[in-house]
Design a protein around this motif. Structure first.
Motif, PDB file in Angstrom:
ATOM      1  N   ALA A 220       0.830  -1.205   0.000  1.00 21.71           N
ATOM      2  CA  ALA A 220       0.000   0.000   0.000  1.00 21.71           C
ATOM      3  C   ALA A 220       0.864   1.255   0.000  1.00 21.71           C
ATOM      4  O   ALA A 220       0.529   2.260  -0.647  1.00 21.71           O
ATOM      5  N   THR A 221       1.987   1.199   0.710  1.00 25.16           N
ATOM      6  CA  THR A 221       2.912   2.329   0.760  1.00 25.16           C
ATOM      7  C   THR A 221       3.417   2.678  -0.630  1.00 25.16           C
ATOM      8  O   THR A 221       3.405   3.848  -1.050  1.00 25.16           O
ATOM      9  N   VAL A 222       3.881   1.668  -1.355  1.00 28.67           N
ATOM     10  CA  VAL A 222       4.394   1.894  -2.704  1.00 28.67           C
ATOM     11  C   VAL A 222       3.302   2.454  -3.606  1.00 28.67           C
ATOM     12  O   VAL A 222       3.522   3.403  -4.373  1.00 28.67           O
ATOM     13  N   GLU A 223       2.115   1.888  -3.513  1.00 29.82           N
ATOM     14  CA  GLU A 223       1.003   2.301  -4.374  1.00 29.82           C
ATOM     15  C   GLU A 223       0.603   3.752  -4.122  1.00 29.82           C
ATOM     16  O   GLU A 223       0.487   4.554  -5.061  1.00 29.82           O
ATOM     17  N   VAL A 224       0.384   4.110  -2.856  1.00 28.24           N
ATOM     18  CA  VAL A 224      -0.111   5.447  -2.534  1.00 28.24           C
ATOM     19  C   VAL A 224       0.943   6.521  -2.829  1.00 28.24           C
ATOM     20  O   VAL A 224       0.633   7.576  -3.386  1.00 28.24           O
ATOM     21  N   THR A 225       2.182   6.266  -2.464  1.00 26.88           N
ATOM     22  CA  THR A 225       3.223   7.271  -2.714  1.00 26.88           C
ATOM     23  C   THR A 225       3.465   7.463  -4.207  1.00 26.88           C
ATOM     24  O   THR A 225       3.660   8.597  -4.672  1.00 26.88           O
ATOM     25  N   ARG A 226       3.440   6.380  -4.970  1.00 31.69           N
ATOM     26  CA  ARG A 226       3.648   6.502  -6.416  1.00 31.69           C
ATOM     27  C   ARG A 226       2.531   7.330  -7.042  1.00 31.69           C
ATOM     28  O   ARG A 226       2.782   8.204  -7.886  1.00 31.69           O
ATOM     29  N   ALA A 227       1.297   7.069  -6.643  1.00 32.75           N
ATOM     30  CA  ALA A 227       0.164   7.814  -7.195  1.00 32.75           C
ATOM     31  C   ALA A 227       0.242   9.292  -6.846  1.00 32.75           C
ATOM     32  O   ALA A 227      -0.270  10.144  -7.591  1.00 32.75           O
ATOM     33  N   ALA A 228       0.910   9.607  -5.716  1.00 32.21           N
ATOM     34  CA  ALA A 228       1.020  11.004  -5.279  1.00 32.21           C
ATOM     35  C   ALA A 228       2.247  11.709  -5.855  1.00 32.21           C
ATOM     36  O   ALA A 228       2.492  12.881  -5.528  1.00 32.21           O
ATOM     37  N   GLY A 229       3.033  11.023  -6.688  1.00 32.20           N
ATOM     38  CA  GLY A 229       4.178  11.664  -7.326  1.00 32.20           C
ATOM     39  C   GLY A 229       5.489  11.532  -6.590  1.00 32.20           C
ATOM     40  O   GLY A 229       6.454  12.221  -6.918  1.00 32.20           O
ATOM     41  N   PHE A 230       5.549  10.621  -5.607  1.00 33.03           N
ATOM     42  CA  PHE A 230       6.806  10.367  -4.900  1.00 33.03           C
ATOM     43  C   PHE A 230       7.522   9.193  -5.561  1.00 33.03           C
ATOM     44  O   PHE A 230       6.896   8.181  -5.892  1.00 33.03           O
ATOM     45  N   ALA A 231       8.827   9.321  -5.723  1.00 36.15           N
ATOM     46  CA  ALA A 231       9.630   8.222  -6.256  1.00 36.15           C
ATOM     47  C   ALA A 231      10.263   7.467  -5.098  1.00 36.15           C
ATOM     48  O   ALA A 231      10.874   8.080  -4.210  1.00 36.15           O
ATOM     49  N   GLN A 232      10.132   6.150  -5.108  1.00 36.95           N
ATOM     50  CA  GLN A 232      10.803   5.323  -4.109  1.00 36.95           C
ATOM     51  C   GLN A 232      12.251   5.159  -4.551  1.00 36.95           C
ATOM     52  O   GLN A 232      12.546   4.455  -5.494  1.00 36.95           O
ATOM     53  N   TYR A 233      13.160   5.843  -3.862  1.00 37.13           N
ATOM     54  CA  TYR A 233      14.558   5.765  -4.264  1.00 37.13           C
ATOM     55  C   TYR A 233      15.385   4.874  -3.331  1.00 37.13           C
ATOM     56  O   TYR A 233      16.548   4.578  -3.619  1.00 37.13           O
ATOM     57  N   GLU A 234      14.769   4.431  -2.249  1.00 37.70           N
ATOM     58  CA  GLU A 234      15.393   3.491  -1.314  1.00 37.70           C
ATOM     59  C   GLU A 234      14.262   2.714  -0.675  1.00 37.70           C
ATOM     60  O   GLU A 234      13.105   3.135  -0.733  1.00 37.70           O
ATOM     61  N   ILE A 235      14.563   1.582  -0.072  1.00 41.02           N
ATOM     62  CA  ILE A 235      13.510   0.689   0.409  1.00 41.02           C
ATOM     63  C   ILE A 235      12.456   1.428   1.238  1.00 41.02           C
ATOM     64  O   ILE A 235      11.255   1.198   1.084  1.00 41.02           O
ATOM     65  N   SER A 236      12.885   2.336   2.113  1.00 35.25           N
ATOM     66  CA  SER A 236      11.955   2.997   3.031  1.00 35.25           C
ATOM     67  C   SER A 236      11.803   4.485   2.783  1.00 35.25           C
ATOM     68  O   SER A 236      11.178   5.176   3.598  1.00 35.25           O
ATOM     69  N   ASN A 237      12.336   4.985   1.669  1.00 33.77           N
ATOM     70  CA  ASN A 237      12.361   6.436   1.468  1.00 33.77           C
ATOM     71  C   ASN A 237      11.803   6.818   0.103  1.00 33.77           C
ATOM     72  O   ASN A 237      12.140   6.221  -0.919  1.00 33.77           O
ATOM     73  N   TYR A 238      10.985   7.879   0.122  1.00 31.92           N
ATOM     74  CA  TYR A 238      10.219   8.314  -1.034  1.00 31.92           C
ATOM     75  C   TYR A 238      10.337   9.827  -1.146  1.00 31.92           C
ATOM     76  O   TYR A 238      10.170  10.541  -0.152  1.00 31.92           O
ATOM     77  N   ALA A 239      10.615  10.332  -2.335  1.00 25.88           N
ATOM     78  CA  ALA A 239      10.869  11.764  -2.465  1.00 25.88           C
ATOM     79  C   ALA A 239      10.246  12.326  -3.729  1.00 25.88           C
ATOM     80  O   ALA A 239      10.132  11.647  -4.758  1.00 25.88           O
ATOM     81  N   ARG A 240       9.865  13.582  -3.653  1.00 22.49           N
ATOM     82  CA  ARG A 240       9.536  14.323  -4.863  1.00 22.49           C
ATOM     83  C   ARG A 240      10.853  14.657  -5.564  1.00 22.49           C
ATOM     84  O   ARG A 240      11.915  14.700  -4.920  1.00 22.49           O
ATOM     85  N   PRO A 241      10.819  14.889  -6.874  1.00 22.85           N
ATOM     86  CA  PRO A 241      12.069  15.124  -7.618  1.00 22.85           C
ATOM     87  C   PRO A 241      12.927  16.215  -6.985  1.00 22.85           C
ATOM     88  O   PRO A 241      12.436  17.300  -6.655  1.00 22.85           O
ATOM     89  N   GLY A 242      14.209  15.901  -6.775  1.00 18.74           N
ATOM     90  CA  GLY A 242      15.153  16.862  -6.225  1.00 18.74           C
ATOM     91  C   GLY A 242      15.191  16.931  -4.713  1.00 18.74           C
ATOM     92  O   GLY A 242      15.976  17.705  -4.144  1.00 18.74           O
ATOM     93  N   HIS A 243      14.378  16.130  -4.040  1.00 18.44           N
ATOM     94  CA  HIS A 243      14.332  16.186  -2.570  1.00 18.44           C
ATOM     95  C   HIS A 243      14.864  14.914  -1.910  1.00 18.44           C
ATOM     96  O   HIS A 243      14.612  14.683  -0.723  1.00 18.44           O
ATOM     97  N   GLU A 244      15.603  14.094  -2.636  1.00 23.48           N
ATOM     98  CA  GLU A 244      16.246  12.933  -2.029  1.00 23.48           C
ATOM     99  C   GLU A 244      17.235  13.405  -0.963  1.00 23.48           C
ATOM    100  O   GLU A 244      17.873  14.451  -1.110  1.00 23.48           O
ATOM    101  N   CYS A 245      17.360  12.632   0.106  1.00 21.87           N
ATOM    102  CA  CYS A 245      18.279  13.000   1.187  1.00 21.87           C
ATOM    103  C   CYS A 245      19.708  12.656   0.782  1.00 21.87           C
ATOM    104  O   CYS A 245      20.082  11.487   0.706  1.00 21.87           O
ATOM    105  N   ARG A 246      20.525  13.666   0.535  1.00 16.59           N
ATOM    106  CA  ARG A 246      21.899  13.433   0.085  1.00 16.59           C
ATOM    107  C   ARG A 246      22.737  12.780   1.177  1.00 16.59           C
ATOM    108  O   ARG A 246      23.642  11.991   0.879  1.00 16.59           O
ATOM    109  N   HIS A 247      22.460  13.101   2.417  1.00 21.13           N
ATOM    110  CA  HIS A 247      23.229  12.503   3.513  1.00 21.13           C
ATOM    111  C   HIS A 247      23.019  10.984   3.540  1.00 21.13           C
ATOM    112  O   HIS A 247      23.980  10.213   3.623  1.00 21.13           O
ATOM    113  N   ASN A 248      21.773  10.549   3.450  1.00 21.94           N
ATOM    114  CA  ASN A 248      21.512   9.117   3.463  1.00 21.94           C
ATOM    115  C   ASN A 248      22.010   8.440   2.191  1.00 21.94           C
ATOM    116  O   ASN A 248      22.455   7.287   2.229  1.00 21.94           O
TER     117      ASN A 248
END
Length: 402
Positions: A220-248
């Protein structure tokens, strides 16, 4: 290069928390800040590695400290290390302790990213988790951060909490997205020994969703975040374009970092070290100019290869095996063959795939990622006959490891 600053204080200890954090220590705040600033200066002198690309203030709860004290820590880091022009500066905070003074003071000091520990948006779940804020307080904290002009806002949530269902978690996700964050960190609950939940679980008194239910919540997490425009870039982390956590992203690339504060971990020049965990002992050791490192190891290159692959696999883009081989001076053909060998069953099961030189988890593979990573961690046995790491003994330190 990155810097992690650990603030070990909280208003209260949450039921699931096994972080190095302590409640009711307000009397230590001033002495702690003095100690951590000196730790920063000593660490910068030991590791003159140029301006920092990332600074992460975590805990604990950094917003528990008075704003002038946390600003002093940040200013000391800037003066000691130097910051890159485009440095990412992140601070964690809890909704109940976030205030206008904290935000204004840190934004004036260059804060670019705020990570709010919301965890849930219904009061029953918040109470079950041991959180001290309510839904209304969480919503007010998000609004406050937006009014203050925080450039990038992350919200943390936990799924698999007591009493939670897939339907209630889906509702939480939809409400979280409606708050307008730039980034979401969405973690499955893990029961850790030594926590309140750990003790209840051992006594058979804690009832949480089973593994299948948690898997449904993840889907459900993957489905809802994807529909809202968030990209899953790590197993537990989802970001709008350009907002990925550089530290992590630096952690997942197995990059180098310096850690300051009680229990903070550093990874520099092949050494992984951990500083003494207890705040009072940490303050005493800084004051007496004693060794801060409590434990550590010299990470052998075969182990570093395996760790680089495992950490990179956490990202949905996967890990470049050829680049890993070049980094550690291994034959890329040999490393690829070894990876294919230890993960043969995972390839056959459709859990991992090759994308050119990149090794990546498939969608089904994310849910069995621990099993894949256990296979990867078998690699050191094939890369060298001597896989024993050097144990760092307190008082027997390489130059600069104080």
């Amino acid at each position: 290069m990155a810097l992690y600053i650990h603030i070990p204080y909280c208003e209260a200890k949450c039921h699931y928390c096994d972080f190095n954090s302590f409640a009711g220590r307000e009397r230590e705040f001033a002495a702690f800040v003095h100690a951590v600033c000196e730790d920063i200066e000593r660490s910068a002198a030991a590791h003159p590695l140029g301006p920092l690309g990332s600074v992460f203030i975590g805990g604990g709860t950094p917003s528990t400290l008075p704003a002038p004290l946390i600003r002093r820590v940040l200013d000391t880091a800037r003066a000691a290390f130097g910051f890159a022009e485009d440095v990412e500066i992140t601070s964690e905070a809890n909704p109940g302790s976030l205030n206008e003074s904290f935000l204004e003071t840190l934004l004036d000091g260059g804060l670019t990213r705020l990570s709010l520990g919301v965890q849930a948006l219904d009061d029953a779940t918040l109470q079950a988790l041991g959180r001290v804020h309510t839904r209304v307080v969480a919503e007010e904290a998000v609004a406050l951060a937006r009014r203050a002009g925080v450039p990038s806002l992350n919200l943390d949530f936990i799924f698999g909490a007591p009493g939670q269902t897939e339907a209630s978690w889906r509702k939480t996700l939809q409400e979280a997205v409606a708050l307008g964050p730039d980034h979401l960190s969405l973690y499955g609950l893990i029961i850790e020994e030594g926590t309140a939940f750990g003790r209840l679980h051992a006594a058979g008194a804690l009832h949480v969703p089973d593994d299948d239910s948690q898997a449904d919540m993840y889907d459900a997490t993957v489905e809802v975040t994807r529909a809202a425009g968030f990209a899953q870039y790590e197993i537990s982390n989802y970001a709008r374009p350009g907002h990925e956590c550089r530290h992590n992203l630096m952690y997942w690339a197995n990059g180098e970092y310096v850690g300051v504060g009680p229990g903070a971990v550093s990874y520099v020049n092949g050494w992984r070290t951990t500083k003494t965990r207890r705040p009072a002992e940490y303050i005493r050791r800084v004051r007496e100019r004693a060794v801060l490192v409590e434990e550590g190891e010299r990470v052998s290159w075969p182990v570093s290869v395996a760790e680089t692959l495992v950490l990179g696999l956490r990202t949905r883009a996967g890990v470049d095996v050829a680049a890993c081989a070049a980094r550690f001076g291994v034959s890329p053909v040999r490393l690829r063959a070894l990876v294919a060998g230890v993960c043969a069953g995972m390839f056959d099961g459709g859990f991992v795939r090759w994308d050119g030189d990149r090794l990546a988890l498939t969608d089904p593979g994310v849910e069995v990622s621990n099993g894949v990573m256990e296979r990867i961690l078998e690699l050191p046995a094939y890369l060298t006959a001597d896989e024993a790491d050097d144990t760092l003994k307190v008082g027997v330190l390489e130059p600069g490891m104080r």
